[in-house]
Design a protein around this motif. Structure first.
Motif, PDB file in Angstrom:
ATOM      1  N   TYR A 113      43.619  37.308  44.223  1.00 48.37           N
ATOM      2  CA  TYR A 113      45.009  37.034  44.239  1.00 48.37           C
ATOM      3  C   TYR A 113      45.353  35.532  44.497  1.00 48.37           C
ATOM      4  O   TYR A 113      46.414  35.240  44.286  1.00 48.37           O
ATOM      5  N   LEU A 114      44.422  34.697  45.101  1.00 47.16           N
ATOM      6  CA  LEU A 114      44.690  33.715  45.324  1.00 47.16           C
ATOM      7  C   LEU A 114      44.133  32.477  44.070  1.00 47.16           C
ATOM      8  O   LEU A 114      44.368  31.495  43.779  1.00 47.16           O
ATOM      9  N   GLY A 115      42.819  33.206  43.491  1.00 41.54           N
ATOM     10  CA  GLY A 115      42.219  32.210  42.486  1.00 41.54           C
ATOM     11  C   GLY A 115      42.357  33.117  41.201  1.00 41.54           C
ATOM     12  O   GLY A 115      42.041  32.325  40.130  1.00 41.54           O
ATOM     13  N   GLY A 116      43.154  34.202  40.897  1.00 40.39           N
ATOM     14  CA  GLY A 116      43.346  34.571  39.617  1.00 40.39           C
ATOM     15  C   GLY A 116      42.147  35.254  38.866  1.00 40.39           C
ATOM     16  O   GLY A 116      42.294  35.335  37.654  1.00 40.39           O
ATOM     17  N   TYR A 117      41.175  35.466  39.572  1.00 35.87           N
ATOM     18  CA  TYR A 117      39.874  36.006  38.828  1.00 35.87           C
ATOM     19  C   TYR A 117      40.119  37.469  38.716  1.00 35.87           C
ATOM     20  O   TYR A 117      40.540  38.467  39.543  1.00 35.87           O
ATOM     21  N   ALA A 118      39.575  37.986  37.509  1.00 36.08           N
ATOM     22  CA  ALA A 118      39.518  39.482  36.974  1.00 36.08           C
ATOM     23  C   ALA A 118      38.374  39.860  37.768  1.00 36.08           C
ATOM     24  O   ALA A 118      37.453  39.491  38.290  1.00 36.08           O
ATOM     25  N   PRO A 119      38.338  41.480  38.092  1.00 32.76           N
ATOM     26  CA  PRO A 119      37.427  42.151  38.659  1.00 32.76           C
ATOM     27  C   PRO A 119      36.068  41.827  38.393  1.00 32.76           C
ATOM     28  O   PRO A 119      35.030  41.763  39.064  1.00 32.76           O
ATOM     29  N   ASP A 120      35.849  41.819  36.959  1.00 39.23           N
ATOM     30  CA  ASP A 120      34.697  41.454  36.501  1.00 39.23           C
ATOM     31  C   ASP A 120      34.083  40.079  36.796  1.00 39.23           C
ATOM     32  O   ASP A 120      32.860  39.876  36.376  1.00 39.23           O
ATOM     33  N   GLU A 121      34.734  39.495  36.930  1.00 37.40           N
ATOM     34  CA  GLU A 121      34.585  37.743  37.099  1.00 37.40           C
ATOM     35  C   GLU A 121      34.159  37.606  38.709  1.00 37.40           C
ATOM     36  O   GLU A 121      33.613  36.664  38.965  1.00 37.40           O
ATOM     37  N   ILE A 122      34.550  38.451  39.574  1.00 38.55           N
ATOM     38  CA  ILE A 122      34.360  38.118  40.782  1.00 38.55           C
ATOM     39  C   ILE A 122      33.143  38.071  41.445  1.00 38.55           C
ATOM     40  O   ILE A 122      32.232  37.365  42.041  1.00 38.55           O
ATOM     41  N   GLU A 123      32.088  39.251  41.085  1.00 37.15           N
ATOM     42  CA  GLU A 123      30.995  39.699  41.470  1.00 37.15           C
ATOM     43  C   GLU A 123      29.832  38.140  41.127  1.00 37.15           C
ATOM     44  O   GLU A 123      29.032  37.966  42.007  1.00 37.15           O
TER      45      GLU A 123
END
Length: 681
Positions: A113-123
Motif C-alpha cells: 500500500y505504500l510501495g505499490g508492490y503486487a503480491p507476487d513481487e513482495i516475497e
C-alpha cells in the motif's frame, strides 16, 4: 554519467532516492518513530555498496532481527487523518489492527500500500512470511480484519467468508465457484452486504494507509543517513543528479507530502535513468507537480512557459516567467488567445522591492492596477501567494474571469489514484503520461454538466509542469478529445534581463507602500487593525479559527467601512495553496443555501452558493441556541477536491473560538509579520 574517483557508486544517492519511502515503511513496520529511525540507520549501514537500482537489501534490512523493544504508539496527525477520510476512532482501530501483526507482515502490507508492490513481487523483496503465509493470503486476511475494525461488516462475519469474498474480488476463485458466489450475493442480502463491505475496505486502504503514514523523515535523521552513506566510501565526487537531489532535499524534506496516496511504483521500475531527485511512483510525481515552485526541481535558470486554457468558447493564453534562483523574480500575464492588446491580468515581482498588479481581477472593487513598494523580506514572504496566479478558486473573482484549472486536475488525479501510462515527448521534452477516470472533470467555465471521462495528464519530467490535459468523453462522444489545458511553449533559460520582470507604470497606476494582502492588494495599510482591536470593535464575540489548513498562513484583520472605529471587520488568512475569509453577519440575498444543516463542534452551518464566491466553498455558521447570530466562512483550496474542501471547512468551523484574553496569545501568532523564506531560492 556518474563522475567518481573509482568504480563505486555514489552511496549518498541511495539516501536521496529511497530514504523517505523507507522511513514510512519503517514507521509502519515498527509503529514507533524512534525505532523507525534506528532501523533505517541500520539499513544504510548494512548493505555493502548495493546497486543503486536495487532497493531489496535496504528493504530486507527493515526487518527487526529481534522482537521490538519499543511499544507500538504511532498516531497520525490531524492533516493526514483528514486525507485518510477516517475519523480518529476508526484510524486508531485500523492502526491497532496493524499493531497486532508481526513486523514482517506489516512490512509486506506497507510494500503493497505504500510501495505499490503486487503480491507476487513482495516475497522476493523481503523473503518468507511467518507460518508460511503468502503475501496474497496475508493481504486478504488483513483486509478482512480491517473491515471488522472499521465496522464495514457485522461483528459476527466470519474471517474465512470475508477472505473468500476478497479472493473473489481479486478474480482468484475457480470459475464455477466464482459464478456460484456471484449468484449467492444476488440472492442473499446478508452476503451482498459482506461483499460491499469488502469492496469498501479495498477502496479505502490505498488511500487511508499512505495518509496515516504521510510523514517526512526528520532533518537530523537525513543528515545522519548521509553521514553513514558518505562514511562508507572514500573521496567519491557526487554525480550531477545527486547534487541536484541534495539541493532539492534541503528545501523540501521538511514539507509533508500534500497528499500521499501511493500507487504501484511504476515510475521506479520503468526508468533506469531516473535521477535520485525524481519521484519514484505516481503519487510522488503528482506531489512534485503540486509543489513544483515551493519544492523546486531546479536551483538555477528561468522557467518560461506558455499554455492555453479553454473556457467555454474562449481560449486564454497564460504566460509565466519564474526565476528559480533567489530572489525568485516573477512575471505572469493572462490574455485572450490571438489578441495582442492589453493583457487581462499581469503580476510581476523583481524579488527585491517592487510588486506590480495590472488589471487585477480579485480586488474587492473590480479590476485595478497598482505598484507596491515593499521591503525585500516582504517580497520574499508574498512570493508563494503571487506565483499561484491566476487562481481558479478565489473569493471576489469576477464571473467568467480566466484562471488556471491545473491544480484542480492534479487534485482530482491524486484523489482518483491515477496510474502511469508511460512516457512521451511533448514540445521536444520528455513527459510522463498519467490517466484516471472521473464522472465530473473540473473543466473551467459555466458549463459544468456531469460527463464521465477518461483524463490523461502529461507532466514535464524536468520541471513537473502540467503540459497537457486531455478529456476523452465516454459514450457517444468517446472518440473526441478535449484539451482544457495545452502547453504552447516550455523552456528553461540560462538568464533573463531584469526588464522582463518589470511592468510599465503611469499616472493611472496607484502607488502603495507595503502589501497587506496578495489576494486583495488594494487593501490599504490603515484598514489593517490588530486582532485585539477587531475583538474590541465587534458588536458580539469575535470568532476566529484555532487550527488553520497551514500554520504558515498570513492572518489579517481588516476594517472594511469606518477605518477608525467601524464594527464591520473581516478576518483574512492567506497561504500558498489556501485562503480563508471570515465575514461578519449573513450573506446577501443572491446567495443560495443548499438547505441541509451540518454540525461542526459547537456550531451548525449551511453551505451556500453564489457568484461572489468564485470557486471557493462558503458556509453560513451559527450556534444552535442563537441561529440569528451568523457569520460567513469562505474557503479557497487550490489543490483539493470538493470533498476534501468540505472536510477542511468543517474542521475550521469546529475550531472557531471567541477572541478573548485566554485565546489571544495563540490566535495572535497567525497575525504576526512573517519573514519566512518563500522557497526556491
Amino acid at each position: 554519467m556518474t563522475n567518481t574517483t573509482d568504480a563505486s557508486p555514489d552511496r549518498s544517492a541511495l539516501v536521496y532516492r529511497y530514504h523517505e519511502r523507507l522511513y514510512r515503511l519503517a514507521l509502519l513496520t515498527t509503529g514507533n518513530a524512534d525505532a523507525a529511525a534506528a532501523l533505517l540507520q541500520q539499513a544504510y549501514r548494512e548493505p555493502p555498496a548495493p546497486d543503486i537500482d536495487n532497493e531489496t537489501p535496504l528493504l530486507r534490512a527493515l526487518l527487526p532481527k529481534q522482537p521490538p523493544r519499543r511499544r507500538w504508539r504511532w498516531s497520525a496527525g490531524d492533516g493526514d487523518l483528514a486525507r485518510s477520510t477516517l475519523d480518529r476512532a476508526r484510524a486508531d482501530a485500523l492502526l491497532q489492527t496493524l499493531a497486532q501483526l508481526a513486523p514482517a507482515e506489516r512490512l509486506a502490507i506497507g510494500l503493497a500500500y505504500l510501495g505499490g508492490y503486487a503480491p507476487d513481487e513482495i516475497e522476493p523483496q523481503i523473503g518468507g512470511l511467518p507460518d508460511g503465509a503468502t503475501p496474497a493470503g496475508l493481504l486478504a486476511r488483513f483486509r478482512a480484519s480491517a473491515a471488522h475494525a472499521l465496522d464495514l461488516v457485522p461483528a459476527d462475519a466470519g474471517e474465512e467468508t470475508l477472505m473468500r469474498l476478497d479472493r473473489w474480488l481479486d478474480g482468484l476463485l475457480p470459475e464455477e465457484e466464482s459464478i456460484a458466489l456471484r449468484r449467492a450475493a444476488l440472492e442473499q442480502p446478508a452476503l451482498r452486504d459482506l461483499r460491499d463491505g469488502m469492496i469498501a475496505v479495498r477502496e479505502l486502504m490505498p488511500r487511508a494507509l499512505p495518509a496515516l503514514f504521510a510523514v517526512a523523515p526528520p532533518r537530523a535523521l537525513t543528515a545522519r543517513l548521509l553521514k553513514i552513506a558518505q562514511g562508507s566510501q572514500r573521496a567519491i565526487v557526487p554525480s550531477l543528479s545527486a547534487r541536484r537531489a541534495r539541493a532539492t532535499l534541503v528545501l523540501g524534506v521538511l514539507a509533508l507530502t500534500a497528499a500521499i496516496i501511493l500507487l504501484p511504483s511504476l515510475l521506479a521500475r520503468s526508468s533506469r535513468t531516473a535521477t535520485p531527485a525524481r519521484p519514484t511512483n505516481v503519487a510522488e510525481l503528482i506531489d512534485a507537480a503540486i509543489h513544483r515552485f515551493d519544492r523546486p526541481p531546479l536551483q538555477a535558470g528561468v522557467l518560461h512557459e506558455q499554455y492555453l486554457v479553454a473556457r467555454d468558447d474562449v481560449t486564454y493564453l497564460i504566460e509565466r516567467w519564474y526565476d528559480y534562483a533567489a530572489p525568485n523574480r516573477l512575471a505572469i500575464s493572462v490574455r485572450q488567445e490571438g489578441r495582442n492588446g492589453t493583457p487581462l491580468m499581469q503580476v510581476s515581482s523583481d524579488g527585491h522591492s517592487l510588486v506590480q498588479f495590472r488589471n487585477f481581477l480579485e480586488g474587492p472593487n473590480g479590476a485595478r492596477s497598482i505598484d507596491v513598494n515593499v521591503a525585500e523580506s516582504e517580497a520574499r514572504a508574498v512570493l508563494p501567494l503571487l506565483r499561484g496566479q491566476p487562481t481558479m478558486t478565489s473569493f471576489g473573482r469576477a464571473p467568467g474571469a480566466p484562471g488556471d484549472p491545473g491544480p484542480l486536475f492534479l487534485a482530482q488525479a491524486r484523489a482518483a489514484t491515477a496510474s502511469l501510462l508511460g512516457t512521451t515527448t511533448m514540445l521536444g521534452r520528455q513527459a510522463y503520461l498519467l490517466t484516471y477516470r472521473t464522472d465530473q472533470p473540473p473543466t473551467p467555465g459555466q458549463r459544468q454538466a456531469a460527463q464521465p471521462s477518461q483524463v490523461v495528464l502529461a507532466i514535464d519530467a524536468e520541471t513537473y509542469a502540467l503540459l497537457d490535459v486531455s478529456l476523452i468523453a465516454e459514450g457517444a462522444a468517446e472518440s473526441s478529445a478535449h484539451h482544457p489545458i495545452q502547453a504552447r511553449q516550455l523552456e528553461v533559460l540560462h538568464d533573463v534581463p531584469d526588464e522582463q520582470f518589470r511592468l510599465a507604470t503611469s499616472s493611472d497606476v496607484t502607488q502603495h507602500n507595503g502589501i497587506a494582502s496578495v489576494r486583495f492588494p488594494f487593501i490599504t495599510g490603515d484598514q489593517v487593525i490588530s486582532l485585539e482591536d477587531a475583538a474590541r470593535r465587534a458588536p458580539r464575540a469575535l470568532l476566529a479559527p484555532r487550527q488553520l489548513p497551514d500554520e504558515r498562513m498570513r492572518g489579517l484583520a481588516v476594517a472594511v467601512d469606518n477605518r477608525r472605529d467601524g464594527q464591520n471587520v473581516i478576518l483574512l488568512y492567506e497561504g500558498e495553496f489556501q485562503n480563508l475569509i471570515v465575514l461578519p453577519g449573513p450573506l446577501s440575498n443572491d446567495a443560495r443555501r443548499d438547505g441541509q444543516e451540518y454540525t461542526a463542534g459547537d456550531f451548525r452551518y449551511q453551505l451556500v452558493r453564489g457568484p461572489q464566491f468564485g470557486g471557493g466553498l462558503a458556509a453560513v455558521v451559527y450556534r444552535p441556541n442563537a441561529p440569528d447570530e451568523q457569520l460567513t466562512m469562505i474557503l479557497n483550496d487550490e489543490y483539493a477536491t470538493s470533498e476534501e474542501r468540505q472536510a477542511t471547512l468543517q474542521r475550521l468551523i469546529a475550531s472557531l473560538t471567541p477572541v478573548d484574553t485566554q485565546s489571544l496569545p495563540a490566535l495572535r501568532r497567525n497575525f504576526e509579520a512573517h519573514d519566512a523564506a518563500a522557497g526556491g531560492g
